[in-house]
Design a protein around this motif. Structure first.
Motif, PDB file in Angstrom:
ATOM      1  N   GLU A 152       0.544   4.252  -2.885  1.00 47.77           N
ATOM      2  CA  GLU A 152       0.310   5.660  -2.576  1.00 47.77           C
ATOM      3  C   GLU A 152       1.436   6.531  -3.124  1.00 47.77           C
ATOM      4  OE1 GLU A 152      -0.434   8.537   1.336  1.00 47.77           O
ATOM      5  OE2 GLU A 152      -0.593   6.353   1.502  1.00 47.77           O
ATOM      6  N   GLU A 153       2.675   6.049  -2.991  1.00 51.36           N
ATOM      7  CA  GLU A 153       3.816   6.805  -3.508  1.00 51.36           C
ATOM      8  C   GLU A 153       3.745   6.928  -5.026  1.00 51.36           C
ATOM      9  OE1 GLU A 153       8.734   6.714  -3.391  1.00 51.36           O
ATOM     10  OE2 GLU A 153       7.562   5.204  -2.287  1.00 51.36           O
ATOM     11  N   GLN A 171       0.801  -1.226   0.000  1.00 50.78           N
ATOM     12  CA  GLN A 171       0.000   0.000   0.000  1.00 50.78           C
ATOM     13  C   GLN A 171       0.836   1.279   0.000  1.00 50.78           C
ATOM     14  OE1 GLN A 171      -2.936   0.708  -0.664  1.00 50.78           O
ATOM     15  NE2 GLN A 171      -4.430  -0.778   0.078  1.00 50.78           N
ATOM     16  N   GLN A 215      -7.075   9.692  -5.343  1.00 52.48           N
ATOM     17  CA  GLN A 215      -6.305   8.447  -5.372  1.00 52.48           C
ATOM     18  C   GLN A 215      -7.200   7.219  -5.451  1.00 52.48           C
ATOM     19  OE1 GLN A 215      -3.204   8.042  -2.398  1.00 52.48           O
ATOM     20  NE2 GLN A 215      -3.454   5.818  -2.321  1.00 52.48           N
ATOM     21  N   GLU A 216      -8.295   7.187  -4.698  1.00 55.85           N
ATOM     22  CA  GLU A 216      -9.130   5.983  -4.662  1.00 55.85           C
ATOM     23  C   GLU A 216      -9.830   5.698  -5.991  1.00 55.85           C
ATOM     24  OE1 GLU A 216     -11.449   9.350  -2.584  1.00 55.85           O
ATOM     25  OE2 GLU A 216      -9.392   8.565  -2.639  1.00 55.85           O
ATOM     26  N   PHE A 242       1.057   7.102  -6.824  1.00 52.38           N
ATOM     27  CA  PHE A 242       0.055   8.130  -7.115  1.00 52.38           C
ATOM     28  C   PHE A 242       0.663   9.517  -6.975  1.00 52.38           C
ATOM     29  CE2 PHE A 242      -3.199  11.070  -5.436  1.00 52.38           C
ATOM     30  CZ  PHE A 242      -3.999  11.170  -6.562  1.00 52.38           C
ATOM     31  N   HIS A 243       1.457   9.732  -5.925  1.00 51.35           N
ATOM     32  CA  HIS A 243       2.079  11.045  -5.731  1.00 51.35           C
ATOM     33  C   HIS A 243       3.098  11.350  -6.831  1.00 51.35           C
ATOM     34  CE1 HIS A 243       0.065  12.029  -2.050  1.00 51.35           C
ATOM     35  NE2 HIS A 243       0.470  10.915  -1.453  1.00 51.35           N
TER      36      HIS A 243
END
Length: 335
Positions: A132-133, A128, A148-149, A135-136
C-alpha cells in the motif's frame, strides 16, 4: 530447524518484522529430503521477496531536478523518462521509474522493491502495508489512472527459507539431481561464486526457480538455503495474481506449488496443451506429434525421421496421455 523464521545476521541488526512462517517443525538440522517434504506443508506461509508494480499515468508531479536520472525524448514534445530512488517506512529501497508523453496521452509508472529487504521473509499479511505504501509513493510523483486494486503486478518473487542446513554440499548435490520441467533449462553456479552456490531452473516466458545458499549471499551466521520462485506475466495471469486486488494466500500457494513441482518428492509434471505451448513447444511440433500418433493408431507410418519421432515421443510423454481418447477428452475434440 528454522523454516523462514528469523535467520540471524552476523551484525545482529534488530528487526521486529514478522517472518513469513508461523510454524516450527521438530526437525533439526535440515536435509534436502526434509526440505522437499516441508515445502508441501500447507501450514507453511509463503514469503514475498520482490515485487514489480506497473500502472498507467495521466501526468507527472515531479521535476527533472528531483530525479536520480532524467532523459528527454525528442520525438515526443516535452516528454521523457525518469528514475527515482526512495525509502519505505520499513527501510526498503523502492525504485520508481516512469515514461510520460508531453502530448497529454499519458504514460506509465513502475515501482520495484523487496518487502523483505534486510530482514526475515514477510508473508502476505505482513507485506500488505508496504504494498500500500508503494502505491502511495507512485501517487506522490504521478497521477495514477487506476485504483490501487487494479495496479498490475509484472513480477512477483515467492520464497521459503530453511535453516540450519545439515550439510550444504550434500544438500546441493541432491538439488542438482532434480530435472527441470519440460522446456525449461537448468544453470548451476558453484560454491565460492559471488552469489554462493545457486541452481536455476529457467523458462524465458514463464519465470524461474532459484535454490541458493542464502547464508553466503546475505552473510547469515546460520547455514540457510532459500527456495525462490520468480513469476512473470504468464504465470501471474494463470494464477490470478496479475493485480494487487487479486493477491491471496491461496493463490500465492498455488503459484508457488506450480513452479516448485519438480522439487517435490515423487512428482512428475504433467502438462496440458496450453501449458506446452506456453513453455515453448512450437504449435507445428505439437500438431505433428498428435497427427503422428493418430496415423500410427490407424496403422499408417507418418514417415518422420528418427530425430523428429523422438521429439514427438517427448511431447506425448509430457502430456502424460496413454491414448488419443484421452487427448480428445483433454482438448474437447471429437473422436
Amino acid at each position: 530447524m528454522c523454516l523462514d523464521n528469523k535467520p540471524h545476521r552476523e551484525d545482529n541488526n534488530a528487526d521486529d518484522r514478522e517472518p513469513a512462517d508461523k510454524t516450527t517443525q521438530a526437525i533439526s538440522p535440515v536435509t534436502f529430503s526434509d526440505a522437499q517434504r516441508l515445502l508441501q506443508d500447507p501450514s507453511l506461509e509463503i514469503g514475498i521477496d520482490k515485487v514489480e508494480l506497473c500502472a498507467p499515468i495521466t501526468t507527472v508531479n515531479i521535476t527533472p531536478y528531483e530525479c536520480d536520472k532524467f532523459t528527454m525524448h525528442q520525438s515526443v514534445a516535452t516528454g521523457g523518462s525518469w528514475l527515482l530512488t526512495k525509502e519505505l517506512s520499513g527501510g526498503q529501497t523502492i525504485r520508481i521509474s516512469a515514461f510520460f508523453r508531453g502530448d497529454a496521452t499519458g504514460g506509465s509508472i513502475t515501482a520495484t522493491f523487496n518487502p523483505s529487504q534486510d530482514g526475515p521473509l514477510l508473508g502476505l499479511d505482513a507485506a500488505q502495508p508496504f504494498l500500500e505504501e508503494a502505491f502511495h509513493e507512485m501517487m506522490d510523483v504521478s497521477a495514477v489512472a487506476v485504483p490501487q486494486e487494479d495496479v498490475r503486478i509484472q513480477r512477483l518473487d515467492l520464497a521459503v527459507d530453511f535453516s540450519p542446513i545439515a550439510d550444504m554440499r550434500m544438500f546441493f548435490v541432491a538439488a542438482r539431481a532434480v530435472k527441470p520441467r519440460p522446456q525449461w533449462h537448468s544453470v548451476h553456479y558453484a560454491p565460492g561464486s559471488r552469489r554462493g552456490e545457486t541452481i536455476y531452473h529457467k523458462a524465458k516466458t514463464v519465470g524461474e526457480v532459484r535454490i541458493y545458499d542464502k547464508s553466503a549471499q546475505a552473510g547469515l551466521s546460520e547455514p540457510t538455503v532459500r527456495f525462490e520462485a520468480s513469476l512473470k506475466r504468464r504465470p501471474l495471469k494463470k494464477h490470478g495474481l496479475d493485480t494487487l486486488g487479486n493477491l491471496s494466500e491461496a493463490r500465492l500457494r498455488a503459484a508457488f506449488d506450480d513452479l516448485m513441482t519438480p522439487f517435490y518428492p515423487g512428482t512428475t509434471p504433467i502438462l496440458g496443451l496450453n501449458d506446452l505451448l506456453e513453455e515453448g513447444v512450437k504449435t507445428r511440433h505439437l500438431a505433428e506429434a498428435i497427427g503422428a500418433r493418430l496415423l500410427k493408431e490407424c496403422g499408417l507410418d507418418p514417415g518422420y525421421p528418427d530425430a523428429r519421432v523422438r521429439q514427438h515421443r517427448k511431447i506425448w510423454n509430457q502430456l502424460g496421455l496413454a491414448s488419443t481418447d484421452e487427448l480428445h477428452q483433454l482438448g474437447g475434440l471429437a473422436p
